[in-house]
Design a protein around this motif. Structure first.
Motif, mmCIF file in Angstrom:
data_model
loop_
_atom_site.group_PDB
_atom_site.id
_atom_site.type_symbol
_atom_site.label_atom_id
_atom_site.label_comp_id
_atom_site.label_asym_id
_atom_site.label_seq_id
_atom_site.Cartn_x
_atom_site.Cartn_y
_atom_site.Cartn_z
ATOM 1 N N THR A 187 1.201 -1.158 -0.278
ATOM 2 C CA THR A 187 0.277 0.266 0.061
ATOM 3 C C THR A 187 0.968 1.078 0.358
ATOM 4 O OG1 THR A 187 -1.708 -1.480 1.084
ATOM 5 C CG2 THR A 187 -1.860 1.186 1.092
ATOM 6 N N VAL A 188 1.975 1.446 0.705
ATOM 7 C CA VAL A 188 2.027 2.238 0.501
ATOM 8 C C VAL A 188 3.945 2.681 -0.403
ATOM 9 C CG1 VAL A 188 5.512 2.870 2.076
ATOM 10 C CG2 VAL A 188 3.306 2.070 3.771
ATOM 11 N N MET A 189 4.143 2.059 -0.963
ATOM 12 C CA MET A 189 4.781 1.436 -2.236
ATOM 13 C C MET A 189 3.749 2.781 -3.776
ATOM 14 S SD MET A 189 7.848 1.196 -2.096
ATOM 15 C CE MET A 189 8.070 0.573 -3.939
ATOM 16 N N ALA A 190 2.796 1.643 -3.225
ATOM 17 C CA ALA A 190 1.619 2.204 -4.659
ATOM 18 C C ALA A 190 0.750 3.315 -4.481
ATOM 19 C CB ALA A 190 0.509 0.985 -4.485
ATOM 20 N N ARG A 191 1.201 4.114 -3.092
ATOM 21 C CA ARG A 191 1.021 5.664 -2.650
ATOM 22 C C ARG A 191 1.474 6.030 -3.110
ATOM 23 N NH1 ARG A 191 -1.773 7.453 3.217
ATOM 24 N NH2 ARG A 191 -1.980 9.754 2.221
ATOM 25 N N PHE A 192 2.616 5.925 -2.746
ATOM 26 C CA PHE A 192 4.124 7.202 -2.570
ATOM 27 C C PHE A 192 5.296 7.377 -4.118
ATOM 28 C CE2 PHE A 192 2.418 7.194 2.064
ATOM 29 C CZ PHE A 192 1.778 8.625 1.658
ATOM 30 N N VAL A 193 4.942 5.711 -3.999
ATOM 31 C CA VAL A 193 5.783 5.577 -4.976
ATOM 32 C C VAL A 193 5.929 5.186 -6.729
ATOM 33 C CG1 VAL A 193 8.380 4.457 -5.317
ATOM 34 C CG2 VAL A 193 7.867 4.667 -3.277
ATOM 35 N N GLY A 194 4.499 5.564 -6.790
ATOM 36 C CA GLY A 194 3.514 5.190 -8.211
ATOM 37 C C GLY A 194 4.663 5.303 -8.979
ATOM 38 N N VAL A 195 3.253 5.795 -10.412
ATOM 39 C CA VAL A 195 3.873 6.490 -11.626
ATOM 40 C C VAL A 195 3.719 8.167 -10.642
ATOM 41 C CG1 VAL A 195 3.187 7.366 -13.541
ATOM 42 C CG2 VAL A 195 2.913 4.637 -12.700
ATOM 43 N N PHE A 196 2.880 8.967 -10.230
ATOM 44 C CA PHE A 196 2.834 9.666 -10.029
ATOM 45 C C PHE A 196 4.367 10.502 -8.500
ATOM 46 C CE2 PHE A 196 0.313 9.725 -13.493
ATOM 47 C CZ PHE A 196 0.452 10.629 -14.252
ATOM 48 N N ARG A 197 4.652 10.710 -8.495
ATOM 49 C CA ARG A 197 5.544 10.783 -7.263
ATOM 50 C C ARG A 197 6.316 12.506 -6.945
ATOM 51 N NH1 ARG A 197 10.330 6.434 -9.060
ATOM 52 N NH2 ARG A 197 8.585 4.486 -9.098
ATOM 53 N N THR A 198 6.423 12.388 -5.431
ATOM 54 C CA THR A 198 6.828 13.677 -5.036
ATOM 55 C C THR A 198 7.833 13.531 -4.061
ATOM 56 O OG1 THR A 198 5.225 13.812 -2.576
ATOM 57 C CG2 THR A 198 4.838 15.352 -4.939
ATOM 58 N N GLU A 199 9.151 13.937 -4.190
ATOM 59 C CA GLU A 199 10.186 13.884 -2.904
ATOM 60 C C GLU A 199 9.795 13.221 -1.191
ATOM 61 O OE1 GLU A 199 13.996 16.187 -0.540
ATOM 62 O OE2 GLU A 199 12.939 16.923 -2.048
ATOM 63 N N GLU A 200 8.589 14.300 -1.004
ATOM 64 C CA GLU A 200 8.044 13.824 0.540
ATOM 65 C C GLU A 200 7.087 12.621 0.438
ATOM 66 O OE1 GLU A 200 4.324 15.954 2.869
ATOM 67 O OE2 GLU A 200 4.299 17.355 1.529
ATOM 68 N N GLY A 201 6.343 11.778 -0.365
ATOM 69 C CA GLY A 201 5.889 11.611 -0.340
ATOM 70 C C GLY A 201 6.674 9.839 -0.716
ATOM 71 N N MET A 202 7.799 10.142 -1.326
ATOM 72 C CA MET A 202 8.698 9.283 -1.554
ATOM 73 C C MET A 202 9.551 8.912 -0.293
ATOM 74 S SD MET A 202 10.351 9.369 -5.256
ATOM 75 C CE MET A 202 10.294 10.390 -5.148
ATOM 76 N N GLN A 203 10.237 9.740 0.691
ATOM 77 C CA GLN A 203 10.533 9.761 2.266
ATOM 78 C C GLN A 203 9.508 9.335 2.750
ATOM 79 O OE1 GLN A 203 14.367 11.041 2.676
ATOM 80 N NE2 GLN A 203 13.131 9.656 4.626
ATOM 81 N N GLN A 204 7.947 9.439 3.106
ATOM 82 C CA GLN A 204 7.143 8.881 4.050
ATOM 83 C C GLN A 204 7.255 7.644 3.440
ATOM 84 O OE1 GLN A 204 4.158 11.471 2.994
ATOM 85 N NE2 GLN A 204 3.235 11.523 4.855
ATOM 86 N N ALA A 205 7.904 6.815 2.701
ATOM 87 C CA ALA A 205 7.546 5.694 2.192
ATOM 88 C C ALA A 205 8.757 4.916 2.568
ATOM 89 C CB ALA A 205 6.929 4.963 0.449
ATOM 90 N N LEU A 206 9.337 5.763 2.329
ATOM 91 C CA LEU A 206 11.026 4.912 2.634
ATOM 92 C C LEU A 206 11.123 4.972 4.288
ATOM 93 C CD1 LEU A 206 13.791 4.477 2.276
ATOM 94 C CD2 LEU A 206 15.004 6.013 1.497
ATOM 95 N N ASP A 207 10.751 5.820 5.212
ATOM 96 C CA ASP A 207 10.505 6.097 6.182
ATOM 97 C C ASP A 207 9.712 4.050 6.518
ATOM 98 O OD1 ASP A 207 12.015 7.791 5.943
ATOM 99 O OD2 ASP A 207 9.978 9.049 7.202
ATOM 100 N N ALA A 208 8.608 4.836 6.142
ATOM 101 C CA ALA A 208 7.713 3.528 6.281
ATOM 102 C C ALA A 208 8.002 1.693 6.112
ATOM 103 C CB ALA A 208 5.683 3.203 5.644
ATOM 104 N N ILE A 209 9.086 1.758 5.170
ATOM 105 C CA ILE A 209 9.754 0.340 4.637
ATOM 106 C C ILE A 209 10.844 -0.174 5.867
ATOM 107 C CG2 ILE A 209 11.378 -0.362 2.759
ATOM 108 C CD1 ILE A 209 9.255 1.356 0.751
ATOM 109 N N ARG A 210 11.607 1.097 6.280
ATOM 110 C CA ARG A 210 12.204 0.916 6.736
ATOM 111 C C ARG A 210 11.818 0.088 8.367
ATOM 112 N NH1 ARG A 210 16.583 5.432 4.493
ATOM 113 N NH2 ARG A 210 17.747 3.945 3.496
ATOM 114 N N GLU A 211 10.506 1.160 8.973
ATOM 115 C CA GLU A 211 9.913 0.388 9.980
ATOM 116 C C GLU A 211 9.250 -1.255 9.647
ATOM 117 O OE1 GLU A 211 8.418 -0.116 13.269
ATOM 118 O OE2 GLU A 211 9.822 1.873 13.431
ATOM 119 N N LEU A 212 8.968 -1.157 8.428
ATOM 120 C CA LEU A 212 8.357 -2.270 8.675
ATOM 121 C C LEU A 212 9.633 -3.390 7.896
ATOM 122 C CD1 LEU A 212 5.901 -2.094 5.532
ATOM 123 C CD2 LEU A 212 5.935 -1.972 7.989
ATOM 124 N N LYS A 213 10.884 -3.254 8.132
ATOM 125 C CA LYS A 213 11.981 -3.922 7.184
ATOM 126 C C LYS A 213 12.617 -4.357 9.131
ATOM 127 C CE LYS A 213 15.071 -3.684 4.680
ATOM 128 N NZ LYS A 213 16.122 -4.153 4.042
#
Length: 123
Positions: A1-27
């Protein structure tokens, strides 16, 4: 869900950073809270799914790191904060390397243009 929402086709720095933070927490949760109930040694689907989840988290992290670094729009990578293609700086292949401390280091390799010259995608 995080990848689809923030690292899909249309992206911004803020959204991708949110995704990266969430992914690292999941890891972290994957490394500390994962429990495999099935103790079987044959056709252990729990173990297989756990391994696949770890691989998916790794590739999601690499994708987010590389996308965050690429400050341009190209093909299916559309940065709303960098709407133009930038061949001068980004006509390269991104190579990701895991460092001993767990961080991801990016290096780049020039694109070798052969038969088809790259051109801007317009719709």
């Amino acid at each position: 869900t995080v990848m689809a929402r923030f690292v899909g086709v249309f992206r911004t720095e803020e959204g991708m950073q949110q995704a990266l933070d969430a992914i690292r927490e999941l890891k972290v949760r994957y490394q500390t809270d994962l429990c495999i109930d099935d103790r079987g040694h044959i056709f252990n689907h729990d173990l297989l799914e756990a391994w696949e989840l770890g691989a998916l988290l790794d590739i999601a992290e690499v994708t987010a790191v590389a996308a965050l670094a690429r400050q341009e729009s190209r093909g299916a990578h559309s940065r709303e904060d960098f709407p133009k293609r930038d061949d001068e700086n980004w006509l390269v292949h991104s190579l990701a390397h895991r460092q001993p401390d767990g961080s991801i280091n990016l290096t780049y390799k020039p694109v070798v243009i052969t038969r088809y010259e790259p051109k801007e995608r317009v719709y």
